[in-house]
Motif scaffolding. Structure first.
Motif, PDB file in Angstrom:
ATOM      1  N   LYS A  26      79.857 -25.011  18.331  1.00 40.01           N
ATOM      2  CA  LYS A  26      79.460 -23.874  18.876  1.00 40.01           C
ATOM      3  C   LYS A  26      78.531 -24.099  20.140  1.00 40.01           C
ATOM      4  N   PRO A  27      78.861 -24.734  21.243  1.00 36.42           N
ATOM      5  CA  PRO A  27      78.046 -25.107  22.290  1.00 36.42           C
ATOM      6  C   PRO A  27      77.540 -23.888  23.054  1.00 36.42           C
ATOM      7  N   ALA A  28      78.263 -22.941  23.113  1.00 30.17           N
ATOM      8  CA  ALA A  28      77.521 -21.672  23.805  1.00 30.17           C
ATOM      9  C   ALA A  28      76.241 -21.308  23.435  1.00 30.17           C
ATOM     10  N   THR A  29      75.929 -21.407  21.862  1.00 30.12           N
ATOM     11  CA  THR A  29      74.684 -21.053  21.432  1.00 30.12           C
ATOM     12  C   THR A  29      73.541 -22.036  21.879  1.00 30.12           C
ATOM     13  N   SER A  30      73.687 -23.474  21.933  1.00 24.84           N
ATOM     14  CA  SER A  30      72.751 -24.518  22.374  1.00 24.84           C
ATOM     15  C   SER A  30      72.925 -24.209  24.032  1.00 24.84           C
ATOM     16  N   LEU A  31      73.685 -23.798  24.679  1.00 22.73           N
ATOM     17  CA  LEU A  31      73.597 -23.709  26.082  1.00 22.73           C
ATOM     18  C   LEU A  31      72.806 -22.469  26.333  1.00 22.73           C
ATOM     19  N   THR A  32      73.109 -21.235  25.844  1.00 22.35           N
ATOM     20  CA  THR A  32      72.242 -20.199  25.878  1.00 22.35           C
ATOM     21  C   THR A  32      70.706 -20.429  25.605  1.00 22.35           C
ATOM     22  N   TYR A  33      70.651 -21.216  24.543  1.00 17.68           N
ATOM     23  CA  TYR A  33      69.087 -21.475  24.238  1.00 17.68           C
ATOM     24  C   TYR A  33      68.666 -21.941  25.521  1.00 17.68           C
ATOM     25  N   GLY A  34      69.100 -23.086  25.963  1.00 17.79           N
ATOM     26  CA  GLY A  34      68.778 -24.075  26.896  1.00 17.79           C
ATOM     27  C   GLY A  34      68.255 -23.061  28.357  1.00 17.79           C
ATOM     28  N   VAL A  35      69.403 -21.900  28.477  1.00 17.36           N
ATOM     29  CA  VAL A  35      69.229 -21.455  29.738  1.00 17.36           C
ATOM     30  C   VAL A  35      68.013 -20.450  29.326  1.00 17.36           C
ATOM     31  N   LEU A  36      67.606 -20.196  28.331  1.00 17.94           N
ATOM     32  CA  LEU A  36      66.312 -19.065  28.076  1.00 17.94           C
ATOM     33  C   LEU A  36      65.256 -20.084  28.104  1.00 17.94           C
ATOM     34  N   VAL A  37      65.216 -21.232  27.872  1.00 18.95           N
ATOM     35  CA  VAL A  37      64.170 -22.302  28.264  1.00 18.95           C
ATOM     36  C   VAL A  37      63.743 -22.363  29.621  1.00 18.95           C
ATOM     37  N   PHE A  38      64.803 -22.804  30.385  1.00 18.06           N
ATOM     38  CA  PHE A  38      64.995 -22.689  31.804  1.00 18.06           C
ATOM     39  C   PHE A  38      64.358 -21.576  32.471  1.00 18.06           C
TER      40      PHE A  38
END
Length: 274
Positions: free
Chosen positions: A46-58
């Motif tokens: 479910k890469p969308a969850t980790s990517l979204t989390y990374g975008v939030l950190v960014f």
């Protein structure tokens, strides 16, 4: 007096032994490569969850840096970026939760990653406060080091300071001292938080016990932890070179990898068991 007349001896009621009493020791340095690979594998679930989390950190990182410039605090930008690695393990708690859920076969969602419910309860907040205080202490130390070498002159701006640091003896001296002191802060924070946050997420334990255990475990596995710390630093520097955009992928992969580092060293137990 007959032996049958002796008063009955009631055995003491002892607390149940913990399911896990030991951590693994002396792992090879190559374990760090395994953790990174396993972190990538969790990222792909479910890469969308980790990517979204990374975008939030960014986005939070960009907002923080923009706030420093807006408030005229750009002189603490470099120590603030270094301090990001101090509080990074706390920020990654949602990624630990995703990896835990993958291993336990539980459902995964972004909301569960953001609104984590650690078994330690408020103890994890106490750990977060301690890490933030350590970050503030490091930034204050960086300002003092700058003043010791350049006096109480107004900050001339990042572009001017960067050239002074690499072209003058005073700049090189400050870089050496600052890097040494910053390295001590980074080593201490890495040792205290590397396994404390995952432990507080999964187990009922107080903050100081978790942080002390983390220091002991890192000391017992210096080779893989040095390799893992070097990997984290190298990928973070790479993210800086991309204007922090690399954090979108790098931060989640490292977060998942840190969970696997914890699970490798912590002998197995039932997920979220009592």
């Amino acid at each position: 007096m007959s032996r049958h007349n002796h008063p009955a001896i009631i055995p003491a009621v002892l607390p149940p032994l913990p399911r896990v009493t030991r951590w693994k020791r002396n792992l090879p340095a190559a374990a760090a490569v395994t953790w990174l690979r396993e972190g990538w594998e969790d990222f792909r679930v479910k890469p969308a969850t980790s990517l979204t989390y990374g975008v939030l950190v960014f986005l939070v990182s960009l907002t923080f840096i923009g706030g420093l410039f807006r408030l005229g605090l750009d002189y603490i930008l470099f120590p603030a970026l270094a301090g990001f690695m101090v509080v990074g393990p706390l920020i990654a708690i949602g990624l630990y939760e995703k990896s835990r859920r993958i291993a336990a076969g539980e459902s995964i969602s972004l909301s569960r990653m953001i609104f984590v419910q650690p078994r330690s309860g408020p103890q994890i907040l106490f750990t977060g406060v301690l890490l933030c205080l350590l970050m503030l202490l490091w930034m204050r130390a960086a300002v003092i080091i700058y003043a010791l070498f350049f006096g109480l002159l107004p900050f001339p701006g990042l572009s001017h300071v960067a050239s002074v640091l690499v072209t003058t003896p005073t700049g090189w001296a400050m870089l050496i001292v600052g890097t040494s002191v910053g390295g001590l802060f980074a080593a201490f924070s890495f040792a205290t938080s590397a396994y404390a946050i995952p432990m507080l997420l999964e187990e009922r334990v107080d903050a100081l016990t978790a942080m002390g255990t983390s220091v002991a475990v890192v000391g017992q596995n210096l080779r893989p932890m040095l390799a893992w710390g070097g990997t984290v630093l190298a990928l973070f520097v790479l993210s800086l070179a991309t204007g922090l955009l690399g954090l979108v992928v790098v931060f989640p992969v490292l977060g998942h990898g840190t969970w696997h580092a914890y699970r490798t060293l912590r002998p197995r137990r039932d997920a979220r068991g009592p």
